[in-house]
Scaffold this motif. Structure first.
Motif, mmCIF file in Angstrom:
data_model
loop_
_atom_site.group_PDB
_atom_site.id
_atom_site.type_symbol
_atom_site.label_atom_id
_atom_site.label_comp_id
_atom_site.label_asym_id
_atom_site.label_seq_id
_atom_site.Cartn_x
_atom_site.Cartn_y
_atom_site.Cartn_z
ATOM 1 N N SER A 145 0.855 -1.192 0.000
ATOM 2 C CA SER A 145 0.000 0.000 0.000
ATOM 3 C C SER A 145 0.885 1.233 0.000
ATOM 4 C CB SER A 145 -0.896 -0.018 1.238
ATOM 5 O OG SER A 145 -0.113 0.236 2.377
ATOM 6 N N GLY A 172 3.678 1.426 -2.752
ATOM 7 C CA GLY A 172 2.761 2.462 -3.241
ATOM 8 C C GLY A 172 3.432 3.829 -3.280
ATOM 9 N N PHE A 175 5.474 3.936 -6.335
ATOM 10 C CA PHE A 175 4.610 4.230 -7.492
ATOM 11 C C PHE A 175 4.255 5.714 -7.516
ATOM 12 C CE2 PHE A 175 3.163 0.811 -10.221
ATOM 13 C CZ PHE A 175 3.609 -0.335 -9.565
ATOM 14 N N ASP A 176 3.921 6.257 -6.359
ATOM 15 C CA ASP A 176 3.520 7.671 -6.309
ATOM 16 C C ASP A 176 4.694 8.582 -6.665
ATOM 17 O OD1 ASP A 176 0.971 6.901 -5.611
ATOM 18 O OD2 ASP A 176 1.299 7.152 -3.465
ATOM 19 N N GLY A 188 -0.385 8.881 -7.663
ATOM 20 C CA GLY A 188 -0.140 8.614 -9.074
ATOM 21 C C GLY A 188 -0.149 7.154 -9.483
ATOM 22 N N PRO A 190 -2.466 4.751 -9.823
ATOM 23 C CA PRO A 190 -3.413 4.353 -10.867
ATOM 24 C C PRO A 190 -3.078 4.958 -12.232
ATOM 25 C CG PRO A 190 -4.585 5.004 -8.866
ATOM 26 C CD PRO A 190 -3.150 5.362 -8.659
ATOM 27 N N ASN A 297 -2.995 -2.810 -8.935
ATOM 28 C CA ASN A 297 -2.157 -2.673 -10.127
ATOM 29 C C ASN A 297 -2.323 -3.856 -11.082
ATOM 30 O OD1 ASN A 297 0.795 -3.232 -11.415
ATOM 31 N ND2 ASN A 297 0.308 -1.052 -11.286
ATOM 32 N N CYS A 323 -9.594 -3.930 -1.381
ATOM 33 C CA CYS A 323 -8.121 -3.813 -1.402
ATOM 34 C C CYS A 323 -7.709 -2.461 -0.852
ATOM 35 C CB CYS A 323 -7.579 -3.932 -2.826
ATOM 36 S SG CYS A 323 -7.543 -5.608 -3.443
ATOM 37 N N ASP A 325 -8.213 1.066 1.403
ATOM 38 C CA ASP A 325 -8.610 1.195 2.802
ATOM 39 C C ASP A 325 -10.136 1.176 2.925
ATOM 40 O OD1 ASP A 325 -6.034 1.245 3.570
ATOM 41 O OD2 ASP A 325 -5.953 3.382 4.036
#
Ligand code: KG4
Ligand code: ZN
Length: 355
Positions: A145, A172, A175-176, A188, A190, A297, A323, A325
């Motif tokens: 996450s 996560g 990814f962000d 970011g 998604p 993802n 998935c 929160d």
């Protein structure tokens, strides 16, 4: 029949849910605050606490109404009390204590990260029926996450041992950050997922961190730096500040898509590599339980399906609504704790760490 109300306010979602018999989601309401934090490029704790305080009462009322349940019908109040932003946790915990006290029902503190691992065992009226205990345990667990990237061994929903975690950024977060480098906004993950679908995952040979040969820990900071340098060129110092060769906005759409796809491949490969190592340590594993926002993802989902098939274990991957929160996972795991008599009293505290 046992009815448990779950409350979740650990980060930037205000959520409440009613779960029947630890499994059937009767209602699950989530008020996200993403719009309030977007301009700051991250969650601002003070804004989050204030928004939780404003939203918690209508969300609680809504969850009871949607479930067709009166307050007096509830058997217990479960609340995510760790880990998370302390000010945010306190809003949910205070609401839970007030209800538990007023109704004379048990209060149950639930670990938010362990609850993510419970999400694949839920069931709902929209057609999702997760794994049963017999199908799931013993299990290997993965939570990825914005705040966590950890691997677990589970002998039951309550018997959870952490085998590895990130030594720097959560998956996560990586990814962000990669998405921010590519100018994709916040959060970011998604958007990066969508962009990656048009890119070539083999365009850049980004590093897959192994750490030690047997390590089950993750590291994503090297990957993030590799993406930064590939996107903007090598940095140099100029007049006391860091200057890059180019701005990410100068990249073509194809170049950005290739960077996104290559980053995503390296991140997903790291998860699969560590899960492979962890599998050896969970004797007789029947399933792989996965939770947390990054399990949305598409590349990770596909890779996990392949991994589970290859290892001959069931894949417990909840739909997106569980998935991310949510409070259904808190109510579900809370019910199981209630059944074992693992309840708390009004002295229960919020803790920023846990998992
Ligand atoms: O579980 P979650 O809602 O909140 C935490 O407990 O942290 O996870 C949020 C994280 C964010 O970093 C977001 O960018 C990431 O999950 N995320 C994704 C995707 N959807 C959400 N990352 C990659 N691909 C996605 N499709
Ligand atoms: Zn979470």
């Amino acid at each position: 029949m046992t009815l448990v109300l779950g409350i979740e306010t650990s980060c930037d979602e205000t959520a409440a849910a009613v779960v029947e018999d630890g499994r059937i989601v009767r209602s699950s309401l989530i008020a996200s605050q993403h719009d309030l934090h977007e301009e700051f490029g991250g969650v601002v704790p003070e804004i989050a606490s204030r928004a939780h305080a404003e939203r918690i009462t209508p969300i609680l009322r809504g969850a009871l109404k949607e479930a067709g349940v009166e307050r007096a019908d509830l058997d217990a109040i479960a609340v995510g009390n760790r880990p998370g932003l302390i000010g945010s946790l306190l809003v949910g915990l205070s609401a839970a204590k007030a209800l538990a006290w007023a109704l004379g029902r048990p209060l149950i503190g639930v670990d938010h990260v362990q609850a993510h691992l419970y999400a694949p065992l839920l069931e709902d009226a929209q057609g999702f029926a997760g794994l049963t205990d017999a199908e799931a345990f013993p299990a290997l667990g993965l939570v990825v996450s914005g705040g966590h990237s950890s691997i677990y061994a589970l002998r039951s929903p309550m018997d959870v041992e952490r085998l590895g975690r990130t030594i720097d950024d959560a998956m996560g977060e990586a990814f962000d950050k990669a998405a921010a480098i590519l100018g994709l906004g916040f959060p970011g993950g998604p958007a990066l997922d969508r962009l990656a679908q048009t890119g070539d995952a083999g365009a850049h040979d980004f590093p897959v961190s192994r750490i030690g040969p047997g390590s089950l820990d993750f590291s994503f900071s090297g990957l993030k730096t590799a993406v930064l340098y590939a996107a903007r060129g090598k940095p140099r110092r100029e007049g006391g500040s860091t200057v890059f060769e180019r701005d990410a906005s100068e990249l073509s759409e194809k170049e950005r898509a290739d960077l996104a796809a290559s980053f995503q491949r390296a991140a997903v490969d790291a998860a699969v590599l560590k899960l492979g190592r962890a599998m050896e340590r969970v004797e007789g594993a029947r399933s792989l339980l996965v939770g947390g926002g990054v399990s949305a993802n598409s590349a990770l989902r596909a890779a996990l399906e392949g991994f589970a098939k290859e290892k001959g274990v069931r894949l417990g991957l909840a739909p997106m609504r569980y998935c991310l929160d949510n409070a259904a996972m808190i109510a579900g795991l809370g019910s199981r704790l209630l059944a074992e008599g693992r309840v708390d009293d009004l002295s229960l505290r919020a803790a920023p760490t846990g998992g």
